[in-house]
Design a protein around this motif. Structure first.
Motif, PDB file in Angstrom:
ATOM      1  N   ALA A  78      47.209  37.537  41.313  1.00  0.00           N
ATOM      2  CA  ALA A  78      47.488  36.869  40.042  1.00  0.00           C
ATOM      3  C   ALA A  78      48.351  35.643  40.274  1.00  0.00           C
ATOM      4  N   ARG A  79      48.234  34.696  39.368  1.00  0.00           N
ATOM      5  CA  ARG A  79      49.097  33.530  39.399  1.00  0.00           C
ATOM      6  C   ARG A  79      50.530  33.974  39.134  1.00  0.00           C
ATOM      7  N   ARG A  80      51.460  33.389  39.905  1.00  0.00           N
ATOM      8  CA  ARG A  80      52.881  33.708  39.717  1.00  0.00           C
ATOM      9  C   ARG A  80      53.302  33.440  38.270  1.00  0.00           C
ATOM     10  N   PRO A  81      54.117  34.327  37.672  1.00  0.00           N
ATOM     11  CA  PRO A  81      54.680  35.573  38.199  1.00  0.00           C
ATOM     12  C   PRO A  81      53.861  36.788  37.796  1.00  0.00           C
ATOM     13  N   GLY A  82      52.720  36.981  38.417  1.00  0.00           N
ATOM     14  CA  GLY A  82      51.841  38.087  38.066  1.00  0.00           C
ATOM     15  C   GLY A  82      52.278  39.392  38.698  1.00  0.00           C
ATOM     16  N   THR A  83      51.777  40.495  38.141  1.00  0.00           N
ATOM     17  CA  THR A  83      52.136  41.815  38.653  1.00  0.00           C
ATOM     18  C   THR A  83      50.922  42.589  39.147  1.00  0.00           C
ATOM     19  N   PHE A  84      49.737  41.923  39.224  1.00  0.00           N
ATOM     20  CA  PHE A  84      48.560  42.625  39.719  1.00  0.00           C
ATOM     21  C   PHE A  84      47.933  41.879  40.885  1.00  0.00           C
ATOM     22  N   ALA A  85      47.226  42.638  41.714  1.00  0.00           N
ATOM     23  CA  ALA A  85      46.360  42.097  42.754  1.00  0.00           C
ATOM     24  C   ALA A  85      45.143  43.003  42.822  1.00  0.00           C
ATOM     25  N   ILE A  86      43.954  42.423  42.853  1.00  0.00           N
ATOM     26  CA  ILE A  86      42.713  43.175  42.817  1.00  0.00           C
ATOM     27  C   ILE A  86      42.053  43.155  44.185  1.00  0.00           C
ATOM     28  N   VAL A  87      41.741  44.347  44.714  1.00  0.00           N
ATOM     29  CA  VAL A  87      40.997  44.462  45.965  1.00  0.00           C
ATOM     30  C   VAL A  87      39.514  44.508  45.615  1.00  0.00           C
ATOM     31  N   ILE A  88      38.746  43.583  46.190  1.00  0.00           N
ATOM     32  CA  ILE A  88      37.338  43.442  45.831  1.00  0.00           C
ATOM     33  C   ILE A  88      36.457  43.693  47.042  1.00  0.00           C
ATOM     34  N   ASP A  89      35.479  44.582  46.877  1.00  0.00           N
ATOM     35  CA  ASP A  89      34.419  44.763  47.854  1.00  0.00           C
ATOM     36  C   ASP A  89      33.386  43.675  47.561  1.00  0.00           C
ATOM     37  N   CYS A  90      33.402  42.612  48.345  1.00  0.00           N
ATOM     38  CA  CYS A  90      32.575  41.449  48.032  1.00  0.00           C
ATOM     39  C   CYS A  90      31.100  41.691  48.331  1.00  0.00           C
ATOM     40  N   ALA A  91      30.760  42.656  49.184  1.00  0.00           N
ATOM     41  CA  ALA A  91      29.367  42.986  49.451  1.00  0.00           C
ATOM     42  C   ALA A  91      28.767  43.781  48.297  1.00  0.00           C
ATOM     43  N   ALA A  92      29.515  44.735  47.773  1.00  0.00           N
ATOM     44  CA  ALA A  92      29.036  45.549  46.657  1.00  0.00           C
ATOM     45  C   ALA A  92      29.265  44.880  45.312  1.00  0.00           C
ATOM     46  N   GLY A  93      30.122  43.851  45.270  1.00  0.00           N
ATOM     47  CA  GLY A  93      30.387  43.148  44.021  1.00  0.00           C
ATOM     48  C   GLY A  93      31.190  43.969  43.035  1.00  0.00           C
ATOM     49  N   ARG A  94      32.165  44.725  43.528  1.00  0.00           N
ATOM     50  CA  ARG A  94      32.940  45.577  42.630  1.00  0.00           C
ATOM     51  C   ARG A  94      34.399  45.646  43.073  1.00  0.00           C
ATOM     52  N   ARG A  95      35.244  46.052  42.154  1.00  0.00           N
ATOM     53  CA  ARG A  95      36.645  46.299  42.481  1.00  0.00           C
ATOM     54  C   ARG A  95      36.767  47.588  43.283  1.00  0.00           C
ATOM     55  N   LYS A  96      37.603  47.542  44.279  1.00  0.00           N
ATOM     56  CA  LYS A  96      37.824  48.705  45.124  1.00  0.00           C
ATOM     57  C   LYS A  96      39.166  49.365  44.834  1.00  0.00           C
ATOM     58  N   ALA A  97      40.158  48.575  44.502  1.00  0.00           N
ATOM     59  CA  ALA A  97      41.494  49.098  44.206  1.00  0.00           C
ATOM     60  C   ALA A  97      42.259  48.022  43.452  1.00  0.00           C
ATOM     61  N   GLU A  98      43.359  48.426  42.854  1.00  0.00           N
ATOM     62  CA  GLU A  98      44.249  47.472  42.193  1.00  0.00           C
ATOM     63  C   GLU A  98      45.678  47.762  42.629  1.00  0.00           C
ATOM     64  N   LEU A  99      46.375  46.718  43.031  1.00  0.00           N
ATOM     65  CA  LEU A  99      47.773  46.827  43.425  1.00  0.00           C
ATOM     66  C   LEU A  99      48.639  46.444  42.239  1.00  0.00           C
ATOM     67  N   ALA A 100      49.647  47.230  41.982  1.00  0.00           N
ATOM     68  CA  ALA A 100      50.619  46.919  40.929  1.00  0.00           C
ATOM     69  C   ALA A 100      51.974  46.690  41.579  1.00  0.00           C
ATOM     70  N   ALA A 101      52.612  45.598  41.225  1.00  0.00           N
ATOM     71  CA  ALA A 101      53.939  45.327  41.772  1.00  0.00           C
ATOM     72  C   ALA A 101      54.909  46.421  41.329  1.00  0.00           C
ATOM     73  N   PRO A 102      55.780  46.893  42.203  1.00  0.00           N
ATOM     74  CA  PRO A 102      56.763  47.902  41.809  1.00  0.00           C
ATOM     75  C   PRO A 102      57.641  47.407  40.662  1.00  0.00           C
ATOM     76  N   GLU A 103      58.251  48.336  39.974  1.00  0.00           N
ATOM     77  CA  GLU A 103      59.128  47.976  38.864  1.00  0.00           C
ATOM     78  C   GLU A 103      60.230  47.036  39.355  1.00  0.00           C
ATOM     79  N   GLY A 104      60.471  45.986  38.586  1.00  0.00           N
ATOM     80  CA  GLY A 104      61.483  45.019  38.957  1.00  0.00           C
ATOM     81  C   GLY A 104      60.991  43.947  39.908  1.00  0.00           C
TER      82      GLY A 104
END
Length: 355
Positions: A78-104
């Motif tokens: 995500a653009r700063r100050p974002g709290t997400f990051a998306i892991v993408i399987d680019c061959a399958a064209g789908r999301r594989k996981a989502e990272l959430a920034a820890p609290e704070g």
């Protein structure tokens, strides 16, 4: 491509196919986030001919991506100050996981993989302590967060790995922020940017600018095949600043590029991206504010030439020179084989990530 991805995903699920590669995602050469006319956002794979190889939806505006060194997998930040990051399987064209920034915490829009692809490192802000943090995520365990360590400064933005090693270099921009203040910069009079080199979670070398350059926020990085680090500055003073590009090699002093006054002014104090050209002899910096691409000599750090490109920001090496992405939707090659491709339905965001 959709049918091929679905077939591949099915084969992988049954264990009948070899591990997927970037060829299975359409063999893209670059990744970039982009905005859409309807307000949506996507991560795109761009081919050697500057055509689109895939387009995958993002939940909000992206900034940069980290590409896995072995499998067709990308982490879109995500653009700063974002709290997400998306892991993408680019061959399958789908999301594989989502990272959430820890609290704070929030992310700064960049990350880097370890040499073997096992660990993902993310730049983060511990905003109550005004402390830069590098988060460590285990890519082989669904991107579980497993550790963290200090970035060596305040406001870590970009992070890169030196070639052939797991040594990290971090651009600590020196700017303190807090979500309660939005994107306001809270410590400009006393900010202290630096480059920090880290090995196994410990800072092994730190390089700072001269005191009279402390308002030059070190934001974006490029690393040559030989381990030279180029860094772009965003000047936080009321003027254009004395330099916007620096060069460093471990154990040596920083070299600041020499830029004619008019060319420096044209950048409006802002470097959006930096990259070494394909031959490693030239370095490019871009300014979307100034609509400029400037080229410098790697050996002398001297200014060579500039080119006007509206809303230019993303830049990466390509055969014969460089590729530039613009917020207007254009992709442009400059160098020995100049060319241009228009993508009017896309507004390219800040960075091109070379694969």
């Amino acid at each position: 491509m959709t049918g091929r991805r679905g077939f591949l995903a099915g084969m992988l699920a049954t264990g009948l196919a070899p591990a997927a590669s970037w060829a299975d995602a359409g063999a893209p050469r670059w990744l970039s986030a982009a905005g859409l006319p309807d307000g949506g956002f996507v991560l795109c794979g761009i081919g050697a001919a500057m055509d689109l190889r895939f387009r995958i939806a993002l939940p909000a505006r992206g900034h940069a991506a980290a590409a896995h060194p072995e499998r067709p997998e990308a982490v879109a930040f995500a653009r700063r100050p974002g709290t997400f990051a998306i892991v993408i399987d680019c061959a399958a064209g789908r999301r594989k996981a989502e990272l959430a920034a820890p609290e704070g915490r929030h992310f700064y829009g960049h990350g880097a993989f370890s040499l073997d692809g096992r660990w993902l490192y993310t730049t983060e802000n511990d905003y109550e302590a005004a402390r830069g943090v590098i988060g460590v995520w285990d890519a082989d365990r669904g991107y579980a967060r497993v550790a963290e360590f200090d970035s060596g400064g305040t406001g870590p933005h970009d992070i890169r790995r030196l070639p052939g090693s797991d040594t990290l270099v971090v651009a600590n921009g020196g700017i303190e922020t807090h979500p309660d203040a939005g994107r306001a910069k809270l410590n400009i009079p006393v900010m202290r940017p630096n480059l920090s080199y880290l090995e196994e979670g410990a800072v092994t070398e730190t390089v700072s600018l001269a005191p009279d350059l402390h308002k030059g926020s070190i934001r974006h990085l490029a690393v040559s095949h030989g381990g030279d680090v180029a860094f772009g500055l965003q000047w936080q003073g009321g003027e254009d600043g004395p330099a916007l590009l620096g060069l460093h090699r471990r154990g040596e002093a920083v070299r600041l590029a020499e830029t004619p006054e008019g060319a420096l002014r044209a950048m409006q104090g802002y470097v959006g991206s930096v990259a070494f050209a394909a031959g490693q002899r030239e370095i490019a910096i871009t300014s979307p504010r100034g609509g400029q691409v400037q080229i410098y000599d790697m050996r002398t750090a001297g200014f060579l030439r500039s080119e006007a490109v509206a809303d230019a920001c993303g830049v990466a090496p390509c055969p014969g020179g460089l590729i530039i992405a613009s917020g207007t939707g254009d992709l442009r090659r400059i160098g020995r084989m100049p060319d241009r491709a228009a993508h009017p339905g896309l507004m390219w965001d800040n960075h091109l990530v070379a694969l």
